[in-house]
Structures are given as structure tokens and as C-alpha cells.
Design a protein around this motif. Sequence first.
Motif, short mmCIF file in Angstrom:
data_model
loop_
_atom_site.label_atom_id
_atom_site.label_comp_id
_atom_site.label_asym_id
_atom_site.label_seq_id
_atom_site.Cartn_x
_atom_site.Cartn_y
_atom_site.Cartn_z
N ARG A 72 -28.52 39.07 -50.92
CA ARG A 72 -27.59 39.85 -50.11
C ARG A 72 -27.24 41.16 -50.82
O ARG A 72 -26.64 41.15 -51.89
CB ARG A 72 -26.35 39.01 -49.88
CG ARG A 72 -25.25 39.72 -49.16
CD ARG A 72 -24.13 38.77 -48.86
NE ARG A 72 -24.47 37.87 -47.76
CZ ARG A 72 -23.61 37.02 -47.21
NH1 ARG A 72 -22.38 36.95 -47.66
NH2 ARG A 72 -23.98 36.26 -46.21
N ARG A 86 -21.66 46.42 -44.61
CA ARG A 86 -22.55 45.94 -45.65
C ARG A 86 -24.01 46.24 -45.32
O ARG A 86 -24.43 45.99 -44.18
CB ARG A 86 -22.38 44.41 -45.81
CG ARG A 86 -22.85 43.94 -47.15
CD ARG A 86 -22.83 42.45 -47.25
NE ARG A 86 -23.90 41.89 -46.46
CZ ARG A 86 -23.76 40.84 -45.66
NH1 ARG A 86 -22.62 40.27 -45.53
NH2 ARG A 86 -24.78 40.39 -44.98
N SER A 121 -14.01 44.85 -52.54
CA SER A 121 -13.51 44.08 -53.69
C SER A 121 -14.56 44.02 -54.78
O SER A 121 -14.24 44.07 -55.97
CB SER A 121 -13.14 42.67 -53.26
OG SER A 121 -12.18 42.71 -52.25
N THR A 122 -15.81 43.90 -54.36
CA THR A 122 -16.90 43.87 -55.33
C THR A 122 -16.91 45.16 -56.14
O THR A 122 -17.02 45.13 -57.37
CB THR A 122 -18.24 43.69 -54.60
OG1 THR A 122 -18.13 42.58 -53.74
CG2 THR A 122 -19.37 43.48 -55.58
N VAL A 131 -25.03 44.15 -51.32
CA VAL A 131 -23.63 44.37 -51.01
C VAL A 131 -23.25 45.84 -51.12
O VAL A 131 -22.56 46.39 -50.28
CB VAL A 131 -22.73 43.51 -51.93
CG1 VAL A 131 -21.28 43.79 -51.67
CG2 VAL A 131 -23.02 42.04 -51.72
N PRO A 158 -15.07 48.40 -43.42
CA PRO A 158 -14.98 47.15 -42.67
C PRO A 158 -15.03 45.94 -43.60
O PRO A 158 -15.50 46.05 -44.72
CB PRO A 158 -16.20 47.17 -41.75
CG PRO A 158 -17.11 48.18 -42.33
CD PRO A 158 -16.29 49.16 -43.07
N SER A 159 -14.54 44.81 -43.11
CA SER A 159 -14.43 43.68 -44.02
C SER A 159 -15.81 43.17 -44.40
O SER A 159 -16.76 43.22 -43.63
CB SER A 159 -13.58 42.57 -43.40
OG SER A 159 -14.26 42.00 -42.33
N GLY A 160 -15.91 42.75 -45.64
CA GLY A 160 -17.19 42.27 -46.16
C GLY A 160 -18.13 43.37 -46.61
O GLY A 160 -19.28 43.10 -46.91
N CYS A 161 -17.63 44.62 -46.68
CA CYS A 161 -18.56 45.71 -47.02
C CYS A 161 -18.68 45.89 -48.51
O CYS A 161 -19.48 46.69 -48.98
CB CYS A 161 -18.11 47.01 -46.37
SG CYS A 161 -16.69 47.75 -47.17
N GLU A 201 -6.07 45.58 -52.23
CA GLU A 201 -5.16 45.23 -51.13
C GLU A 201 -3.82 44.71 -51.65
O GLU A 201 -3.41 43.60 -51.30
CB GLU A 201 -5.82 44.17 -50.23
CG GLU A 201 -7.20 44.58 -49.80
CD GLU A 201 -7.71 43.79 -48.61
OE1 GLU A 201 -6.86 43.31 -47.84
OE2 GLU A 201 -8.92 43.70 -48.45
N TYR A 232 -25.93 40.18 -54.41
CA TYR A 232 -25.67 38.77 -54.74
C TYR A 232 -26.85 38.00 -54.19
O TYR A 232 -26.96 37.84 -52.97
CB TYR A 232 -24.39 38.29 -54.08
CG TYR A 232 -23.13 38.80 -54.71
CD1 TYR A 232 -22.81 38.46 -56.01
CD2 TYR A 232 -22.27 39.61 -54.00
CE1 TYR A 232 -21.64 38.92 -56.59
CE2 TYR A 232 -21.10 40.07 -54.58
CZ TYR A 232 -20.79 39.72 -55.87
OH TYR A 232 -19.65 40.17 -56.45
N HIS A 274 -7.32 47.61 -46.25
CA HIS A 274 -7.80 47.52 -44.87
C HIS A 274 -7.02 48.46 -43.98
O HIS A 274 -7.41 48.76 -42.88
CB HIS A 274 -7.50 46.10 -44.35
CG HIS A 274 -8.63 45.19 -44.49
ND1 HIS A 274 -8.53 43.99 -45.13
CD2 HIS A 274 -9.92 45.29 -44.08
CE1 HIS A 274 -9.71 43.39 -45.10
NE2 HIS A 274 -10.56 44.16 -44.49
N1 LIG Z 1 -19.31 36.03 -56.02
C1 LIG Z 1 -20.03 36.25 -54.90
N2 LIG Z 1 -21.20 35.63 -54.70
C2 LIG Z 1 -21.92 35.84 -53.59
N3 LIG Z 1 -21.57 36.67 -52.60
C3 LIG Z 1 -20.40 37.33 -52.74
C4 LIG Z 1 -19.58 37.15 -53.90
N4 LIG Z 1 -18.48 37.94 -53.76
C5 LIG Z 1 -18.63 38.56 -52.57
N5 LIG Z 1 -19.77 38.21 -51.97
C6 LIG Z 1 -20.27 38.72 -50.70
O1 LIG Z 1 -20.37 40.12 -50.83
C7 LIG Z 1 -19.91 40.76 -49.66
C8 LIG Z 1 -18.83 41.74 -50.00
O2 LIG Z 1 -17.68 41.02 -50.43
P1 LIG Z 1 -16.34 41.74 -50.83
O3 LIG Z 1 -15.35 40.68 -51.14
O4 LIG Z 1 -16.60 42.74 -51.86
O5 LIG Z 1 -15.98 42.45 -49.47
P2 LIG Z 1 -14.66 43.22 -49.09
O6 LIG Z 1 -15.05 44.55 -48.60
O7 LIG Z 1 -13.67 43.17 -50.19
O8 LIG Z 1 -14.17 42.34 -47.88
P3 LIG Z 1 -12.68 42.12 -47.37
O9 LIG Z 1 -12.34 43.35 -46.63
O10 LIG Z 1 -12.82 40.94 -46.49
O11 LIG Z 1 -11.82 41.89 -48.56
C9 LIG Z 1 -19.48 39.68 -48.71
O12 LIG Z 1 -20.51 39.48 -47.78
C10 LIG Z 1 -19.31 38.48 -49.58
O13 LIG Z 1 -19.65 37.33 -48.86
#
Ligand SMILES: Nc1ncnc2c1ncn2[C@@H]1O[C@H](COP(=O)(O)OP(=O)(O)OP(=O)(O)O)[C@@H](O)[C@H]1O
Lengths: 255, 320
Positions: A15, A206, A42-43, A17, A36-39, A155, A12, A188
Motif C-alpha cells: 500500500r 491516498r 498521521s503517517t 501511502v 481526506p481521511s486515510g491519505c 488532530e 506499508y 480534518h
Molecule cells: N502501521 C501501519 N501499517 C499498515 N498500514 C498502515 C499503518 N498505519 C497506517 N496505515 C495505512 O496507511 C494509510 C494512511 O494512514 P494514516 O493514519 O496516515 O492516515 P490519516 O490521513 O492520518 O487518516 P485519518 O484522517 O483517518 O487520521 C491508511 O490507509 C492506513 O490504513
Amino acid sequence: MDIKLAGIHHTYGDREVLRDINLDIASGQIVCIVGPSGCGKSTLLRLLGGLERPTLGDILQVGNTPEGCLNPLTYVFQDFALLPWRTVAGNISLVLEDHGIGQAESQEIINDVLARCKLSDFADVFPKQISGGMKQRVAIARALAVNPAVMLMDEPLSALDSQTRELLMDDIVSLWTRQPFTAVYVTHNLAEAVRLGHRIVVLSRRPGEIREIVNIDKPLSERRHADPDLEQQQNALWQMMRDEAMAADAELINA
Amino acid sequence: MPEKTKPEKSQPENLKSNNTKQTFEPNSRMNTRDPYVSVPNTGAPNTPVKAPEQRSQTKGQPVPFRGGGFAPVSRPWMGFVVFFILIAFLEAGTRIGFISALTMPKPSDVFNTFVELYNSGLLWTHLVPSFTRFVIGAAIGSLMGVSLGIAIGLFSYVRAGLVPLIAALFPVPKIALLPLFVIWFGIDEASKYALIAFGTFTPMVVATYGAVDNVDRGLIRMGQSFNLSWFSIVRKIVLPGAMAGILSGLRIGLAIAIILLVAAEMLGAEYGIGAYILQAGSLYDLERLFTGVAILSILGVLVNSAIGLIEKRVLRWRGV
Ligand SMILES: Nc1ncnc2c1ncn2[C@@H]1O[C@H](COP(=O)(O)OP(=O)(O)OP(=O)(O)O)[C@@H](O)[C@H]1O
Ligand SMILES: [Mg+2]
């Protein structure tokens, strides 16, 4: 139908991801993704279902979709995503309406999935009137109604309290035992992962890379709450993730 | 730099003042709390005996209720009470004489004028054209407004192109444009429809695209993930989700439509509530003037309660 992820990178802006994800999702299996969260879990799931395109790499569907499949890649969302202005049955009929299915057949499908998710008594109530656990059952019923090739669950139980979560896990297990489905299950919660996953994919912090893939051979129906084998697996997973999680936590604070 | 030092200085001062406050606390309270201070005052053996006594003396006080208000509660009679008091006050005032007959007609006379108007059959002569203008104008305006509002909400190009235009049109007093509409649409009904429609249109656009913006994106994404067609998503997710906002916009739009209806009729109509009021006004016939105004008010109340009924039906899911 299998899904093959080959060399997935995703960024992104600046960043990064996800980095170099290679993964096969075999049909009839539940693959849990933990990290871990933010890794980027969901993406990854959004990429899998075609809601976003990966920056690099290919996501392939291999093989045919099952018969009667209306929507091969179907999500179950964390926040249920039910239309508040439609009843439980109406929410399910929503996803059948665009497919030219006759009234009678659609009613049959609705009755079937409601029964499978123990919702038969709730067909005519609005989502506002039922508990969180029931709402997620409705969302699962809706997903089952389109007979998906792969269910993508982000989740799905984390908005629920722990007792309800136990009940729903039992329900998911019994749904799967009666009629195995393919699912990618992001969570999680390691207890959920060892309870529901045939394979558990552990992502690093991440940018998310696959650190480890753990197979759990014990059949789903034999896994119980507080099963010593599973607890051991869960502990091993936690040891593996602990440092990453701590680092990810600190990273978020610094950012 | 000097800015930074200021708060640093003031912080210790704050702390100091806090400290001094604590020492000023009443002694008695300190005693009962602090076991060490209470020992010399009451004596150690007494304390266990005293405690139950104190409990029985101080009767339990109910926890004060603080959660009232701030939630709309239905009080249907209240509106009538206010109207009744207001009218009774005016009637009494004009009868007794502390309100001069030159400044305010007697409500009973206004009522009599209304009855006369009704009996003469002229009521319908005025009301029917007005009502037709209102319905046609408002329907055109709100349909176009809702459609354009949805388009603005859904398409970023439409939004980027038209939102500034709408912002430019909204504050224009539409009455000022009536001559222009007369040139465009002729002196007859069409120009009145256009004026009313235009007046309803702008608030409906703004209310609708605001409402569409507020539709839960998660629900739209859900629709996409189930491969619903674009049209289905708009019809089954966006529109119902925006309905509450559209209806509250409609309240404003229709009130503006009534205002413009009267304005249009004042500027050129033989029959209509506006024409009736204008005639009465030019003759300083306050009874008839107020009769006309009362008819408009009743129209406003009726429109408002009609929307209320629609809301109750369409938004039933919110109440369950
Ligand atoms: N649409 C977007 N635009 C920019 N950055 C994004 C976008 N979606 C997610 N991110 C960033 O990408 C990274 C991964 O996000 P993601 O939601 O996939 O993490 P996650 O593993 O699902 O986290 P969580 O455990 O908190 O749900 C995060 O740092 C988030 O800030
Ligand atoms: Mg997530």
C-alpha cells in the motif's frame, strides 16, 4: 530550526501511502496539513518526528535547535497520552526527569508552562478528574515544557467538543502570539486550519501527494471565529478537497 | 448453492409472519392511534374534550429503574455474616446432633483447641517456621516471576522462547517435584523455599506479561517521542500500567504459595502448620485438624486483605 522534507515516499507492504512529498517547514510558523481521511497525514507526522522511517527520501533538520531545547521534535497526541497515575504536574515533570534538571529548575519550568496554559489551579489533580479540554491543555503544557523546536500535533482538538475546541484554538493563538513556536498541525477540520495555519498543505487522497499549498497572510491574532475572509478561504479549500474526499470515502467502502 | 437458496426462502416467510402479527394487534390500541379509525367510534367533536380527561385519569407512572447491579459495591460486613451463619449452623448441628461428631468437630471445641495451642506456646513454634517459608518462598517466586514476565512482555525473542516453556511448566503439579527439589536443594528449608517459589513463579509470569501486553501502547509511544530512556519507560510507564494486573496475579500466586507451603511441610517438616495438620490427620483428631485448617484460612484472608490494602495505595489514581 527548519525541517526539510525531500522526496518522501512511504509504503506499508503493497500500500503506497505517501508519494513524493517535498516540503519546507520554516521556523516560527504553523503549517497545517489537511487531506481526506486515510491519505497519510498521521503517517507523515510520524515520519517527521522519527517514530517511523520513510521508505524513500530524506527528512532533514536544518539549523540549530533553540537554547534550552530538551526534545526538538515533540508531539501533541489526539488522545492526550497522559499517564493516569501521575498528577498534572507529575505528567509534566515526567518529560523533564531524564535530563538532569535540578528540582528547583524543573519546578520553575512546570509552574511556567502551567501558568501559560491556564492550569495553575490543577497542578495536583489526576487526569481523570479534569475535562477533555483541560487534558489537552496539559498535553500542550507538557510539550511546551521541553521547549521544542517543532511541535507535531496530530488532530489535537478532534477529541473535544466544538465549544472547547474554540477555546483551545484561542489559547493556541495566544500562546503563539506571546512566543512564536514552530508546529506541524494535522487536522480534518478546515476551520481549524484557516484559523491556526500560516501555511496550509492540502494532500490528495491516498497515496498522499501535495495538491496545493495555501498561504494565509492575516496575522494569527487578527483571525476571529466566523471571520468572512477566513470563511472564504475555508470554502475555497473545501471546493478543492471535496471531490478527493468523496472519492476517498467511496474507496474505503469498496476496500 | 443449495445453502444460498435456503435463507432466501426463509426471509419472505419471516416477513409474512411479521405481517400477520401486526394485524393481530388489539383493536382498541389501533383505534386510539389511528385518527381515521377513531372517527366512527368516538365521534370527532368528543375527541378534544376527552384528551385532557384521559390525562388526568391516568396518573403518571415513574419510569422503571433498570440500571441496577453489575457494579461492585463495598459491603464489608457481608463476609462476616456468611462466616458467622456457617459457624453457627455447624455449632447448632453438632450440639443438637443432626451432624454426627464423627464427621464434623464442634466449632467451639476447635476454638478451645486453638486456645490451648496458643497457651502451650506451640502455636508460635508451628507458625513462625511456616510463615518464614511462606514469605521467603513467595518473595523469591514473585520477584522472579514479575521480572521474567516483564522481560517476556518487552522482548519478542524472550517471549517466543519462553512462553511455550512456561505453558509447559504451569500445569505440572509442583508437589510432584518435591523429591527432585530435595535432591537438588537438600532436605532442609531450601527445598521448601524452592517449591513455594516455583509455585508462585509460574502464575506471576503469566499475569505479568499479560498485564504488560495490556499497557497502552500510545503511552509508550509518548514516552519514546519525548526521548525518555528505555529504563525510564519501563519504570515509569510500563510498570505502573501493568501494576493492576500484577497485583491480581499476586492474589493467585500467594494462594498457591500457601497450598504448597502445607504440601511441603506435610512431606517433611518437624514444625509448621502442615506438619501439625498431618499429625492431627493421622490420629483422626478432627479438632486439631480443623484448628490447622482455620489457621491456614486466616492466613489466606490476611494475605488477601494485605493485597487489597496495597492495591488501594498503589492504584489510588484509579479511584479518584
Ligand atoms: N502501521 C501501519 N501499517 C499498515 N498500514 C498502515 C499503518 N498505519 C497506517 N496505515 C495505512 O496507511 C494509510 C494512511 O494512514 P494514516 O493514519 O496516515 O492516515 P490519516 O490521513 O492520518 O487518516 P485519518 O484522517 O483517518 O487520521 C491508511 O490507509 C492506513 O490504513
Ligand atoms: Mg490520522
